[in-house]
Design an enzyme around this catalytic site. Structure first.
Site, PDB file in Angstrom:
ATOM      1  N   HIS A 121     -12.256   5.879  -1.094  1.00  0.00           N
ATOM      2  CA  HIS A 121     -11.222   5.767  -2.117  1.00  0.00           C
ATOM      3  C   HIS A 121     -11.887   5.734  -3.495  1.00  0.00           C
ATOM      4  O   HIS A 121     -12.523   4.742  -3.858  1.00  0.00           O
ATOM      5  CB  HIS A 121     -10.405   4.502  -1.881  1.00  0.00           C
ATOM      6  CG  HIS A 121      -9.121   4.459  -2.657  1.00  0.00           C
ATOM      7  ND1 HIS A 121      -8.868   5.270  -3.742  1.00  0.00           N
ATOM      8  CD2 HIS A 121      -8.007   3.688  -2.510  1.00  0.00           C
ATOM      9  CE1 HIS A 121      -7.665   5.005  -4.223  1.00  0.00           C
ATOM     10  NE2 HIS A 121      -7.124   4.056  -3.487  1.00  0.00           N
ATOM     11  N   CYS A 137      -4.668   3.524  -8.696  1.00  0.00           N
ATOM     12  CA  CYS A 137      -5.107   4.570  -7.772  1.00  0.00           C
ATOM     13  C   CYS A 137      -4.316   5.869  -7.911  1.00  0.00           C
ATOM     14  O   CYS A 137      -4.634   6.852  -7.245  1.00  0.00           O
ATOM     15  CB  CYS A 137      -5.022   4.055  -6.340  1.00  0.00           C
ATOM     16  SG  CYS A 137      -5.927   2.514  -6.105  1.00  0.00           S
ATOM     17  N   LYS A 189      -9.765  10.934   2.019  1.00  0.00           N
ATOM     18  CA  LYS A 189     -10.489   9.660   1.963  1.00  0.00           C
ATOM     19  C   LYS A 189     -11.228   9.363   3.259  1.00  0.00           C
ATOM     20  O   LYS A 189     -12.095   8.480   3.286  1.00  0.00           O
ATOM     21  CB  LYS A 189      -9.518   8.526   1.635  1.00  0.00           C
ATOM     22  CG  LYS A 189      -8.939   8.584   0.220  1.00  0.00           C
ATOM     23  CD  LYS A 189      -8.010   7.411  -0.041  1.00  0.00           C
ATOM     24  CE  LYS A 189      -7.415   7.451  -1.445  1.00  0.00           C
ATOM     25  NZ  LYS A 189      -6.422   8.536  -1.600  1.00  0.00           N
ATOM     26  N   GLU A 245       3.501   4.769   3.747  1.00  0.00           N
ATOM     27  CA  GLU A 245       3.488   6.173   3.327  1.00  0.00           C
ATOM     28  C   GLU A 245       4.083   7.058   4.421  1.00  0.00           C
ATOM     29  O   GLU A 245       4.788   8.027   4.135  1.00  0.00           O
ATOM     30  CB  GLU A 245       2.067   6.628   2.985  1.00  0.00           C
ATOM     31  CG  GLU A 245       2.034   8.021   2.355  1.00  0.00           C
ATOM     32  CD  GLU A 245       0.659   8.463   1.899  1.00  0.00           C
ATOM     33  OE1 GLU A 245       0.576   9.505   1.209  1.00  0.00           O
ATOM     34  OE2 GLU A 245      -0.347   7.781   2.218  1.00  0.00           O
ATOM     35  N   HIS A 299      -2.026   9.975   0.438  1.00  0.00           N
ATOM     36  CA  HIS A 299      -2.846   8.957  -0.220  1.00  0.00           C
ATOM     37  C   HIS A 299      -3.779   8.361   0.828  1.00  0.00           C
ATOM     38  O   HIS A 299      -4.965   8.174   0.556  1.00  0.00           O
ATOM     39  CB  HIS A 299      -1.942   7.895  -0.846  1.00  0.00           C
ATOM     40  CG  HIS A 299      -2.666   6.926  -1.721  1.00  0.00           C
ATOM     41  ND1 HIS A 299      -3.470   7.327  -2.767  1.00  0.00           N
ATOM     42  CD2 HIS A 299      -2.710   5.558  -1.715  1.00  0.00           C
ATOM     43  CE1 HIS A 299      -3.978   6.261  -3.369  1.00  0.00           C
ATOM     44  NE2 HIS A 299      -3.534   5.179  -2.740  1.00  0.00           N
ATOM     45  N   PHE A 332      -1.623   0.415  -7.184  1.00  0.00           N
ATOM     46  CA  PHE A 332      -1.218  -0.974  -7.352  1.00  0.00           C
ATOM     47  C   PHE A 332      -0.226  -1.063  -8.520  1.00  0.00           C
ATOM     48  O   PHE A 332      -0.391  -0.407  -9.549  1.00  0.00           O
ATOM     49  CB  PHE A 332      -2.422  -1.857  -7.664  1.00  0.00           C
ATOM     50  CG  PHE A 332      -3.271  -2.197  -6.468  1.00  0.00           C
ATOM     51  CD1 PHE A 332      -2.894  -1.861  -5.185  1.00  0.00           C
ATOM     52  CD2 PHE A 332      -4.477  -2.873  -6.636  1.00  0.00           C
ATOM     53  CE1 PHE A 332      -3.678  -2.184  -4.087  1.00  0.00           C
ATOM     54  CE2 PHE A 332      -5.274  -3.199  -5.554  1.00  0.00           C
ATOM     55  CZ  PHE A 332      -4.875  -2.856  -4.277  1.00  0.00           C
TER      56      PHE A 332
END
Length: 409
Positions: A338, A162, A333, A312, A301, A396
């Site tokens: 996403h 991502c 998002k 985050e 994010h 990830f």
């Protein structure tokens, strides 16, 4: 060390198939969430996605070329074409060996894998399509863009899940900064709304199972339950400043800093203390020479998973201390879902537009946060000067990437 500017933007998104359409939708707080149409998702726990609508590959390439590209490549070629046109880049007058691309995809083509696996089981190994491998592999987005537009310089396929789009732009920034290229097309692309894609992320408990489009992608909300799979592409033209000036190019913004780190912690969860993401942000700031207290806006994010939004937030507090409470933080998002490997690139474009227009969009759907999520996540939009924008992506495997842009100084 050379200065690098943004001179072109291109986007295919769930809320518009051009930068203009995308940005107008963001300003109007339109959401791109709807029931999945790519396949019958009736038996799936997750039934909503942020699909690209009304995409016509024939507007960007001939039928033969389209047949040799999977959807993620088609999106990349379309967005790259818009970015090149927007930048006024004429490859007939450029040194093609000094024009390159860094375009990544987190997954490549799950469609090709699913289709050919079915053929293998039904008809045997001799019936696999000859072009299966080049259709599937993720580097073909960069490959097809370079072929379509005659880019003979450095060609990269960065794959950091991502964080792919952000790392791709960051590595392109470095290529121009250090003289490997005068111009780089950079960004990310993804088209993974498929049975395996939805089932796989559902099995990870990463996707929201909400059936309400208004409440399915709600970053930083106490009722968040996961992200919504999106698709599309974001491509930008990065250019050495004097090269851009010499041809009279319009300059949107200057890329000032790039930071990336690894959590070295877990294959799916960010580091619980946020240390890796915090260091990526601080690295980007240090790279730019901008002091943390000079930053007023951060594009998070912000996936709407429990762990991401909490960790985050901890990362922002760790990086900025008390100044974290003076930052305006939003998540694009909340409207487009996403986009995986394309997420960071499309969000970078959102940062450029917010910087350009002095407008910070709302985190749509956010109603109430939990106790530890106590920063300003933009429950409303703001009209104010945005001198700098910092964009975060977390992938990830512990990949953290941050990009800092500002007005040309």
């Amino acid at each position: 060390m050379r200065r690098v500017v943004v001179t072109g933007l291109g986007a295919i998104t769930p809320v518009g198939n051009s930068v203009g359409e995308f940005w107008e939708s963001i300003r109007q707080e339109k959401i791109g969430f709807a029931p999945i149409t790519r396949f019958d998702a009736g038996e799936y726990r997750c039934r909503l996605a942020a699909e690209v609508k009304d995409f016509d590959s024939g507007l960007y390439m001939d039928k033969k070329a389209a047949r040799r590209m999977e959807l993620f490549c088609q999106y990349a070629v379309a967005a790259a074409g818009e970015a090149i046109q927007d930048a006024g880049l004429d490859m007939e007058t450029e040194d093609a060996w000094k024009v390159g691309c860094a375009i990544g995809s987190g997954i490549g083509s799950l469609q090709a894998m699913e289709r050919e696996h079915g053929r293998l089981l039904e008809k045997g190994p001799s019936r696999i399509a000859p072009l299966f491998v080049p259709l599937m592999i993720s580097n073909m987005a960069a490959g097809n863009v370079s072929i379509r537009y005659g880019l003979k310089g450095k060609s990269l396929n960065v794959v950091t899940a991502c964080a792919t789009g952000t790392n791709s732009i960051g590595e392109a920034f470095r290529a121009v900064q250090y003289g490997d290229a005068d111009v780089m097309l950079a960004g990310g692309t993804e088209g993974a709304v498929t049975p395996m894609g939805i089932a796989g992320f559902t099995a990870l408990t990463a996707l929201s199972d909400s059936t309400d489009p208004e409440r399915c992608s709600i970053p930083f909300d106490k009722d968040r339950s996961g992200f919504v799979m999106g698709e599309g592409a974001g491509i930008v033209v990065l250019e050495e400043l004097e090269h851009a000036r010499s041809r009279g190019a319009h300059i949107y913004a200057e890329v000032l800093g790039y930071g990336c780190t690894s959590d070295a912690y877990h294959i799916t969860s960010p580091s619980e203390d946020g240390a890796g993401a915090a260091r990526a942000m601080l690295n980007a700031l240090e790279d730019s020479g901008i002091k943390p207290e000079q930053l007023t806006y951060l594009n998070a994010h912000g996936t709407a998973t429990h762990h991401n939004d909490l960790f985050e937030t901890r990362a922002v507090k760790l990086a900025f201390g008390e100044h974290a409470y003076h930052l305006k933080i939003n998540s694009t998002k909340s409207m487009i879902g996403h986009l995986l490997g394309a997420a960071g690139a499309v969000e970078f474009i959102a940062c450029v537009k917010q910087l350009q227009e002095g407008f910070i969009h709302r985190t749509v759907g956010l109603q109430e946060s939990e106790e530890e999520l106590d920063l300003n996540y933009c429950r409303e939009s703001f009209r104010e000067e945005v001198p700098y924008a910092l964009s975060n992506s977390l992938g990830f495997g512990g990949h953290n990437a941050s990009l800092l842009i500002g007005h040309l100084r």
